[in-house]
Scaffold this active site. Structure first.
Site, PDB file in Angstrom:
ATOM      1  N   GLY A 188      -7.653  -3.300   0.834  1.00  0.00           N
ATOM      2  CA  GLY A 188      -7.897  -2.246  -0.145  1.00  0.00           C
ATOM      3  C   GLY A 188      -6.791  -2.565  -0.950  1.00  0.00           C
ATOM      4  N   GLY A 189      -5.996  -2.976  -1.611  1.00  0.00           N
ATOM      5  CA  GLY A 189      -5.145  -3.127  -2.436  1.00  0.00           C
ATOM      6  C   GLY A 189      -5.197  -4.677  -2.727  1.00  0.00           C
TER       7      GLY A 189
ATOM      8  N   SER B 134       0.310  -1.670   6.821  1.00  0.00           N
ATOM      9  CA  SER B 134      -0.693  -0.445   7.006  1.00  0.00           C
ATOM     10  C   SER B 134      -2.553  -1.238   7.579  1.00  0.00           C
ATOM     11  CB  SER B 134      -1.302   0.307   6.789  1.00  0.00           C
ATOM     12  OG  SER B 134      -1.748   1.879   6.316  1.00  0.00           O
ATOM     13  N   ALA B 135      -3.360  -0.258   6.778  1.00  0.00           N
ATOM     14  CA  ALA B 135      -4.648  -1.300   7.168  1.00  0.00           C
ATOM     15  C   ALA B 135      -5.474   0.165   7.350  1.00  0.00           C
ATOM     16  CB  ALA B 135      -5.214  -1.331   8.990  1.00  0.00           C
ATOM     17  N   ASP B 136      -7.068  -0.745   5.841  1.00  0.00           N
ATOM     18  CA  ASP B 136      -7.858   0.178   6.057  1.00  0.00           C
ATOM     19  C   ASP B 136      -8.195   0.978   7.377  1.00  0.00           C
ATOM     20  OD1 ASP B 136      -7.374  -0.024   3.572  1.00  0.00           O
ATOM     21  OD2 ASP B 136      -8.348  -2.387   3.628  1.00  0.00           O
TER      22      ASP B 136
ATOM     23  N   LYS C 286      -8.051  -4.770   6.052  1.00  0.00           N
ATOM     24  CA  LYS C 286      -7.327  -4.531   6.027  1.00  0.00           C
ATOM     25  C   LYS C 286      -8.050  -5.297   4.145  1.00  0.00           C
ATOM     26  CE  LYS C 286      -3.458  -5.876   6.627  1.00  0.00           C
ATOM     27  NZ  LYS C 286      -2.896  -4.708   5.654  1.00  0.00           N
TER      28      LYS C 286
ATOM     29  N   GLY D  29       0.730  -0.856   0.001  1.00  0.00           N
ATOM     30  CA  GLY D  29      -0.297   0.007   0.074  1.00  0.00           C
ATOM     31  C   GLY D  29       1.303   1.054   0.207  1.00  0.00           C
TER      32      GLY D  29
ATOM     33  N   LYS E 213      -7.557   6.148  10.131  1.00  0.00           N
ATOM     34  CA  LYS E 213      -7.951   5.156  10.037  1.00  0.00           C
ATOM     35  C   LYS E 213      -8.070   4.859  11.162  1.00  0.00           C
ATOM     36  CE  LYS E 213      -5.745   4.564   6.001  1.00  0.00           C
ATOM     37  NZ  LYS E 213      -4.769   4.020   5.478  1.00  0.00           N
TER      38      LYS E 213
ATOM     39  N   GLU F 150      -1.152 -10.744   2.898  1.00  0.00           N
ATOM     40  CA  GLU F 150      -0.739 -10.152   3.881  1.00  0.00           C
ATOM     41  C   GLU F 150      -1.163 -11.069   5.594  1.00  0.00           C
ATOM     42  OE1 GLU F 150      -1.767  -5.520   2.103  1.00  0.00           O
ATOM     43  OE2 GLU F 150      -3.593  -6.504   3.198  1.00  0.00           O
TER      44      GLU F 150
END
Ligand code: 5RP
EC number: 5.3.1.6
Length: 219
Positions: free
Chosen positions: A96-97, A82-84, A94, A29, A121, A103
């Protein structure tokens, strides 16, 4: 300051959680893009990285960081991603990508999950961000119907085939009061490869990039 500047701050702060000589897990991401840039500045201190996606692999290699095969490792010291969305129990949405399966596998074998985010977030209840689910194509209609039964509004993510040859359903309209139950429930549908709820394997440390620095939250 912009959200990207906050992401960058969190990404650079994650360098403090890397032990010299180790192999680290790397997520996917825009926030992780900043982390890979930061990592390139200290790349000599690590042995190499395990990548969660082709896009991160390309970036890691571009910055001269050795990418290793996860199947040669039983466990990793640290996974940085990271995280959404992330709630106050450090449970996350998680995917989004579309890299959620890689992951989740890396998160699972890592002793420590360091989640790097900008403050947008942080949420009280997960679900405003549509929950991604990687499914095998023949399960699309069946799983969509099951999702509607639990109150979600599933939308097929157009023009996306995951690195594992699957498709993504994004589920809108969920207000996830019990993320562990929801993770178990969705995982029980045949055809689900991975649900983007990281509730059972939540983060251990959250680094939030803010105007005046980086807030560190530990479990
Ligand atoms: C990719 C992910 C990312 O961690 C998530 O989408 C956050 O991305 P970004 O750093 O671009 O905001 O789960 O599958």
């Amino acid at each position: 300051m912009t959200l990207n500047e906050f992401k960058k701050k969190a990404a650079w702060a994650a360098l403090d959680y890397i032990c010299p000589g180790t192999v680290i897990g790397v997520g996917t991401g825009t926030t992780v893009f900043y982390f890979i840039q930061a990592l390139s500045a200290v790349k000599k201190i690590i042995y190499g990285a395990i990548s969660s996606s082709n896009s991160s692999t390309v970036l890691l290699k571009k910055y001269g960081i050795k990418v290793l095969n996860i199947n040669n490792f039983n466990s990793l010291d640290v996974y940085i991603d990271s995280a959404d969305e992330i709630n106050y129990q450090m449970q996350m949405i998680k995917g989004g990508g579309a890299a959620l399966t890689g992951e989740k596998i890396i998160a699972e074998i890592s002793k420590k999950f360091v989640c790097i985010i900008d403050q947008s977030k942080r949420v009280d209840v997960l679900g405003k961000f549509p929950l991604p689910i990687e499914i095998i194509p023949m399960a699309l209609t069946y799983i969509s119907r099951e999702i509607i039964k639990i109150g979600g509004n599933p939308k097929f993510r157009k023009n996306v085939v995951t690195e594992n040859g699957n498709i993504i359903l994004d589920v809108y309209n969920l207000h996830i009061q019990n993320p562990i139950l929801m993770e178990d429930k969705i995982n029980s549908f045949p055809g689900v490869v991975t649900v983007g709820l990281f509730a059972k394997r939540s983060a251990d440390i959250v680094l939030i990039g803010k105007k005046n620095g980086v807030e560190v939250i530990k479990k």
